[in-house]
Design a protein around this motif. Sequence first.
Motif, mmCIF file in Angstrom:
data_model
loop_
_atom_site.group_PDB
_atom_site.id
_atom_site.type_symbol
_atom_site.label_atom_id
_atom_site.label_comp_id
_atom_site.label_asym_id
_atom_site.label_seq_id
_atom_site.Cartn_x
_atom_site.Cartn_y
_atom_site.Cartn_z
ATOM 1 N N LYS A 57 67.731 70.357 88.005
ATOM 2 C CA LYS A 57 68.505 69.230 88.532
ATOM 3 C C LYS A 57 67.645 67.986 88.707
ATOM 4 C CE LYS A 57 70.331 71.881 91.784
ATOM 5 N NZ LYS A 57 71.130 72.345 92.956
ATOM 6 N N SER A 58 66.338 68.125 88.470
ATOM 7 C CA SER A 58 65.445 66.963 88.515
ATOM 8 C C SER A 58 65.748 65.961 87.403
ATOM 9 C CB SER A 58 63.984 67.413 88.409
ATOM 10 O OG SER A 58 63.613 68.223 89.507
ATOM 11 N N VAL A 59 66.545 66.359 86.409
ATOM 12 C CA VAL A 59 66.903 65.401 85.352
ATOM 13 C C VAL A 59 67.757 64.266 85.926
ATOM 14 C CG1 VAL A 59 66.846 67.198 83.579
ATOM 15 C CG2 VAL A 59 69.039 66.592 84.638
ATOM 16 N N PHE A 60 68.363 64.502 87.108
ATOM 17 C CA PHE A 60 69.220 63.487 87.730
ATOM 18 C C PHE A 60 68.473 62.627 88.747
ATOM 19 C CE2 PHE A 60 72.267 67.089 86.891
ATOM 20 C CZ PHE A 60 72.882 66.493 85.795
ATOM 21 N N ASN A 61 67.159 62.875 88.923
ATOM 22 C CA ASN A 61 66.392 62.108 89.903
ATOM 23 C C ASN A 61 66.493 60.604 89.624
ATOM 24 O OD1 ASN A 61 65.579 64.449 91.114
ATOM 25 N ND2 ASN A 61 63.483 64.393 90.384
ATOM 26 N N LYS A 62 66.496 59.833 90.691
ATOM 27 C CA LYS A 62 66.554 58.384 90.547
ATOM 28 C C LYS A 62 65.196 57.789 90.170
ATOM 29 C CE LYS A 62 70.874 58.268 91.753
ATOM 30 N NZ LYS A 62 71.928 58.002 90.752
ATOM 31 N N VAL A 63 64.117 58.428 90.629
ATOM 32 C CA VAL A 63 62.772 57.885 90.396
ATOM 33 C C VAL A 63 61.946 58.825 89.519
ATOM 34 C CG1 VAL A 63 60.664 57.058 91.462
ATOM 35 C CG2 VAL A 63 62.862 56.638 92.589
ATOM 36 N N LYS A 64 61.550 59.980 90.060
ATOM 37 C CA LYS A 64 60.705 60.905 89.313
ATOM 38 C C LYS A 64 61.578 61.791 88.429
ATOM 39 C CE LYS A 64 56.660 63.861 89.881
ATOM 40 N NZ LYS A 64 55.757 64.552 90.842
ATOM 41 N N ILE A 65 61.955 61.258 87.276
ATOM 42 C CA ILE A 65 62.875 61.928 86.372
ATOM 43 C C ILE A 65 62.107 62.947 85.528
ATOM 44 C CG2 ILE A 65 64.608 61.561 84.580
ATOM 45 C CD1 ILE A 65 64.690 58.606 85.544
ATOM 46 N N LYS A 66 62.682 64.148 85.389
ATOM 47 C CA LYS A 66 62.016 65.212 84.650
ATOM 48 C C LYS A 66 62.939 65.745 83.552
ATOM 49 C CE LYS A 66 59.219 66.678 88.619
ATOM 50 N NZ LYS A 66 58.812 67.842 89.465
ATOM 51 N N ILE A 67 63.038 64.993 82.467
ATOM 52 C CA ILE A 67 63.856 65.374 81.322
ATOM 53 C C ILE A 67 62.923 65.807 80.203
ATOM 54 C CG2 ILE A 67 65.660 64.639 79.730
ATOM 55 C CD1 ILE A 67 66.296 62.352 81.664
ATOM 56 N N ALA A 68 63.046 67.055 79.759
ATOM 57 C CA ALA A 68 62.132 67.585 78.738
ATOM 58 C C ALA A 68 62.851 67.707 77.404
ATOM 59 C CB ALA A 68 61.593 68.939 79.178
ATOM 60 N N HIS A 69 62.337 66.981 76.393
ATOM 61 C CA HIS A 69 62.918 66.996 75.049
ATOM 62 C C HIS A 69 62.148 67.910 74.103
ATOM 63 C CE1 HIS A 69 63.954 63.038 76.872
ATOM 64 N NE2 HIS A 69 65.129 63.275 76.323
ATOM 65 N N ASN A 70 61.037 68.480 74.590
ATOM 66 C CA ASN A 70 60.231 69.380 73.776
ATOM 67 C C ASN A 70 59.354 70.222 74.696
ATOM 68 O OD1 ASN A 70 57.864 67.687 74.397
ATOM 69 N ND2 ASN A 70 58.786 66.240 72.940
ATOM 70 N N HIS A 71 58.603 71.143 74.119
ATOM 71 C CA HIS A 71 57.779 72.049 74.931
ATOM 72 C C HIS A 71 56.662 71.288 75.658
ATOM 73 C CE1 HIS A 71 59.656 75.801 73.789
ATOM 74 N NE2 HIS A 71 59.634 75.437 72.523
ATOM 75 N N ALA A 72 56.119 70.275 75.030
ATOM 76 C CA ALA A 72 55.039 69.510 75.660
ATOM 77 C C ALA A 72 55.545 68.824 76.927
ATOM 78 C CB ALA A 72 54.481 68.477 74.680
ATOM 79 N N GLU A 73 56.745 68.295 76.883
ATOM 80 C CA GLU A 73 57.296 67.630 78.071
ATOM 81 C C GLU A 73 57.660 68.637 79.155
ATOM 82 O OE1 GLU A 73 59.047 63.503 76.146
ATOM 83 O OE2 GLU A 73 60.451 65.126 76.611
ATOM 84 N N ILE A 74 58.037 69.853 78.772
ATOM 85 C CA ILE A 74 58.265 70.898 79.782
ATOM 86 C C ILE A 74 56.979 71.136 80.564
ATOM 87 C CG2 ILE A 74 58.725 73.354 80.141
ATOM 88 C CD1 ILE A 74 60.648 73.233 77.745
ATOM 89 N N ASP A 75 55.860 71.274 79.857
ATOM 90 C CA ASP A 75 54.575 71.499 80.527
ATOM 91 C C ASP A 75 54.118 70.269 81.310
ATOM 92 O OD1 ASP A 75 54.276 74.108 79.622
ATOM 93 O OD2 ASP A 75 53.377 73.467 77.727
ATOM 94 N N GLN A 76 54.554 69.102 80.900
ATOM 95 C CA GLN A 76 54.194 67.868 81.605
ATOM 96 C C GLN A 76 54.920 67.751 82.949
ATOM 97 O OE1 GLN A 76 55.059 64.312 79.341
ATOM 98 N NE2 GLN A 76 54.843 62.965 81.108
ATOM 99 N N PHE A 77 56.193 68.170 82.974
ATOM 100 C CA PHE A 77 57.021 67.952 84.161
ATOM 101 C C PHE A 77 57.146 69.172 85.080
ATOM 102 C CE2 PHE A 77 59.272 64.872 81.169
ATOM 103 C CZ PHE A 77 58.609 63.769 81.679
ATOM 104 N N TYR A 78 56.952 70.374 84.524
ATOM 105 C CA TYR A 78 57.231 71.595 85.291
ATOM 106 C C TYR A 78 56.044 72.551 85.227
ATOM 107 C CZ TYR A 78 62.047 69.877 84.973
ATOM 108 O OH TYR A 78 63.186 69.106 85.040
ATOM 109 N N GLN A 79 55.973 73.432 86.227
ATOM 110 C CA GLN A 79 54.877 74.396 86.292
ATOM 111 C C GLN A 79 55.420 75.784 86.606
ATOM 112 O OE1 GLN A 79 54.680 71.517 88.567
ATOM 113 N NE2 GLN A 79 53.918 70.420 86.764
#
Length: 298
Positions: A57-79
């Motif tokens: 649900k962090s994809v809906f954040n107003k500021v710290k948005i965590k939308i992952a379009h690939n595996h690299a972005e998943i590792d960038q935003f989530y742990q």
Amino acid sequence: MKNTHLEHPEDSILNGDLSVLDWFSEQDSTISVKIDGAPAIVWGRNPANGKFFVGTKSVFNKVKIKIAHNHAEIDQFYQGKVADVLHLCFDNLPRTNCIYQGDFIGAGGSYTYRPNTITYTFPEMIEQDLIIAPHTIYSGGDDLREVSAAPLLQKLKSTNYCLFVQPNAYLNPHREDLEDVCKFAKQMSTLCEFVSDKKASQIKKEINACIREQRVVNEDEIAEKCDCDKNLIRLWKLVKSIKDDMFMYIFEKGDIECSINGVDSFHEGHVITNKYGMFKVVDRETFSHANFVMPKNW
């Protein structure tokens, strides 16, 4: 509807919004089964760039948005485990032009899963790599922060890689008995002093403490702790009793067995939507208590 947190019907009246008293008996209503999965997964086509994405649900954040379009972005935003789940989702969710939200149940290869509080037992071993319980569809807006939520009424088609779990439920439209009690609640509301949203949050915390500790919700005690009208808590208790009676009008059909700590149970609850709002119908003494006290797997 706006992408907001689902409320218990009884909690919604604390600030004076009594629309739920019409919601209870509205015949033109839709119902879905609320599955106790975790974490919540959002996926689909990002309206801002047209790319497929996954996230919480962090994809809906107003500021710290965590939308992952690939595996690299998943590792960038989530742990941790959440990242592992999102990698699995990115590889196995079917591509779509829509935006969905669902709850992660588990990876394939077993009969039994406990993603959160409830243990689910399937009649056959799951052969797909991913199990998701979808429940919400989003639309509108050119940005994920602008989309609106609606209950997912259609059945998503499972694939060889992803199993979508959507148990069937039916709501009896003839609920005149509830309507009569709601009329009494409206009369009772004229004696209540309603509170601000901030004060309502304080009251909800005290009520949740009672549920967590398996104590009776005492209007005198909560009124003193929260400096509020005891008649308001009495109204809360009446509306909760109406919600509890709502279960008598709900029927489920499915072959998934549910249990909590080895004891047979129902699903987490149901989400019912009509022109008066969208609310969750949950047995708080059973599920909410267990959800408060049981250790999590994630």
